[in-house]
Scaffold this motif. Structure first.
Motif, mmCIF file in Angstrom:
data_model
loop_
_atom_site.group_PDB
_atom_site.id
_atom_site.type_symbol
_atom_site.label_atom_id
_atom_site.label_comp_id
_atom_site.label_asym_id
_atom_site.label_seq_id
_atom_site.Cartn_x
_atom_site.Cartn_y
_atom_site.Cartn_z
ATOM 1 N N ASP A 167 -18.750 -3.604 -1.659
ATOM 2 C CA ASP A 167 -19.441 -4.310 -2.736
ATOM 3 C C ASP A 167 -20.170 -5.508 -2.137
ATOM 4 O O ASP A 167 -19.594 -6.582 -1.978
ATOM 5 N N LEU A 168 -21.432 -5.303 -1.779
ATOM 6 C CA LEU A 168 -22.206 -6.362 -1.131
ATOM 7 C C LEU A 168 -23.438 -6.748 -1.938
ATOM 8 O O LEU A 168 -24.302 -7.462 -1.449
ATOM 9 N N PRO A 196 -30.766 -9.514 4.849
ATOM 10 C CA PRO A 196 -30.968 -8.420 5.801
ATOM 11 C C PRO A 196 -29.714 -8.001 6.563
ATOM 12 O O PRO A 196 -29.558 -6.819 6.875
ATOM 13 N N ALA A 197 -28.825 -8.926 6.845
ATOM 14 C CA ALA A 197 -27.623 -8.583 7.609
ATOM 15 C C ALA A 197 -26.621 -7.774 6.797
ATOM 16 O O ALA A 197 -25.698 -7.179 7.363
ATOM 17 N N GLY A 242 -21.843 -2.366 6.061
ATOM 18 C CA GLY A 242 -21.222 -3.573 6.577
ATOM 19 C C GLY A 242 -22.188 -4.713 6.817
ATOM 20 O O GLY A 242 -23.411 -4.541 6.852
ATOM 21 N N VAL A 243 -21.614 -5.897 6.999
ATOM 22 C CA VAL A 243 -22.380 -7.100 7.296
ATOM 23 C C VAL A 243 -22.496 -7.224 8.807
ATOM 24 O O VAL A 243 -21.490 -7.303 9.517
ATOM 25 N N LEU A 244 -23.723 -7.249 9.326
ATOM 26 C CA LEU A 244 -23.947 -7.262 10.769
ATOM 27 C C LEU A 244 -23.560 -8.619 11.356
ATOM 28 O O LEU A 244 -24.076 -9.656 10.941
ATOM 29 N N ALA A 246 -18.004 -13.312 8.774
ATOM 30 C CA ALA A 246 -17.432 -12.177 8.051
ATOM 31 C C ALA A 246 -16.237 -11.642 8.819
ATOM 32 O O ALA A 246 -16.164 -11.766 10.048
ATOM 33 N N ALA A 247 -15.293 -11.032 8.081
ATOM 34 C CA ALA A 247 -14.076 -10.525 8.710
ATOM 35 C C ALA A 247 -13.506 -9.383 7.881
ATOM 36 O O ALA A 247 -13.681 -9.322 6.664
ATOM 37 N N GLY A 248 -12.810 -8.471 8.558
ATOM 38 C CA GLY A 248 -12.117 -7.395 7.874
ATOM 39 C C GLY A 248 -12.998 -6.187 7.631
ATOM 40 O O GLY A 248 -13.972 -5.933 8.352
#
Length: 398
Positions: free
Chosen positions: A241-242, A249-250, A255-257, A272-274
């Protein structure tokens, strides 16, 4: 930095808060989480709660009061990086929270059946509420179908068989656990489940779920007909859920780059983590997203250090374990980048599969091999140090 918001209160978020305080951060920390009862040991949901071997209170993780973090039950809705504001929905109220630093640790959600939900007898296992509701239904079920032959689906199948219920596992691919574990390991796991009475159907998909009186009565498969069942466990992966990241853009669909230190590309003061973090792993020279417990702890800790300006590249060797009936299944390293695999049978029995890229060991998996996997293979994988330090392009969507 005086004000940090952590989106996600499970183990990645908790690890970040612990590390922030341990490293001397004395500012305000606000934790926002969708799950009202987090944190708890999520690996035990399919391993213990579902089988009835442990109780919900046995897996609770008490949030330490001395961390001084304010915890809210709610969801992030938008982020304004220019004004440093996070939009949130809490108790049906929309608020704007200021922040200096942001930790994205919002985890993942189970991919659900597109039509049917728990009230029809189609369940997922992602939260404690999911697992306890499903455990109640397993106790009354006559026959169960598990859709998905990955770690979670197989743990669920083993837990259901522990209670003596007929179980069918339906896997769309040609092998359990996917190709990354190798044919020998996938075959051994399938043999183990069949030996315990699980009906394993490979290269099958679900064409339809038939209901009677609004509840599951049968599952129709693509190749082998219809299976009678009154309960379905849908275990076909996870989603992220982003949407609240507003087209940054990331933030990709997978996932979050992040850089190797957990900092998010192009975003100052954001880490970011996990489950949600797609991190460049220098050890294996690949961008990867890992949905496992130990990874969440490592990244949450590393992300906090980076937020405070003390970050270093995280050199991680991913590790995951699973209980399949009375055997332990382990995986370490990054088999996904391997070019070849080879079978090892240790003196104590069991099975080990080694994965290599050219001549370099990049991973291993084991089934019922005692203590022969974790310590020596982890040491060997770490001893090789880091691969060449390439930085992924933020436009990379792999």
């Amino acid at each position: 930095m005086k004000n940090v918001i952590v989106v996600g209160g499970s183990i990645a978020g908790l690890s970040a808060v612990r590390a922030l305080r341990a490293k001397g951060f004395d500012g305000q920390i606000t934790v926002l989480d969708r799950d009202p009862v987090a944190p708890y040991r999520k690996p035990e949901l399919s391993k213990g709660i579902l089988s009835g071997r442990i109780r919900p209170e046995d897996i609770a993780i008490e949030w330490p009061a001395d961390l001084g973090a304010e915890r809210w039950h709610g969801a992030a809705t938008a982020v304004d990086l220019h004004r440093r504001r996070l939009g949130v929905e809490v108790d049906r109220a929309s608020l704007q929270l200021p922040f200096d630093g942001l930790v994205i640790a919002s985890g993942s959600e189970a991919r659900r059946h597109p039509t049917y939900a728990a009230d029809a007898g189609v369940h997922v296992v992602r939260t404690l509420a999911d697992a306890t509701a499903l455990a109640d239904e397993v106790a009354l079920a006559a026959a169960v179908v598990v859709v998905g032959g990955g770690f979670l689906g197989l743990e669920a199948a083993a837990s259901v068989r522990h209670q003596g219920k007929p179980v069918t596992v339906v896997e769309a691919g040609p092998a359990l656990l996917g190709a990354r574990h190798g044919a020998a390991m996938s075959g051994a796991v399938a043999d183990l489940h069949r030996a315990h009475g699980v009906d394993v159907r490979l290269a099958e998909t679900v064409d339809d779920i038939e209901l009677v009186g609004g509840r599951v009565a049968a599952v129709r498969l693509s190749r082998s007909g219809t299976i009678e069942a009154d309960l379905v466990i849908w275990s076909t992966g996870a989603t992220l859920d982003l949407g609240w990241l507003n087209g940054i853009p990331a933030a990709t669909r997978d996932g979050v780059l992040c850089r190797p230190d957990c900092s998010v590309f192009g975003l100052e003061g954001v880490v970011a983590a996990g489950d949600v973090a797609r991190l460049y792993n220098q050890r294996f020279n690949v961008s990867m997203r890992v949905e496992h417990w130990t990874n969440a702890i490592e990244q949450g800790t590393a992300a906090a250090a980076t937020l405070l300006g003390r970050g270093t590249p995280l050199v991680s060797v991913p590790y995951v374990w699973s209980h399949q009936f009375d055997h332990k299944l382990e995986m370490i390293g990054c088999p996904g980048v391997a070019e070849t695999s080879g079978v090892v049978r240790p003196d104590g029995g069991g099975l080990i599969v080694e994965f290599r890229r050219r001549s370099e060991l990049v991973g291993a998996s084991s089934l019922a091999a005692g203590k022969s996997l974790l310590a020596p293979y982890r040491a060997q994988l770490m001893r090789h140090g880091t691969s060449r330090s390439l930085q992924p392009d933020p436009a990379d969507r792999r």
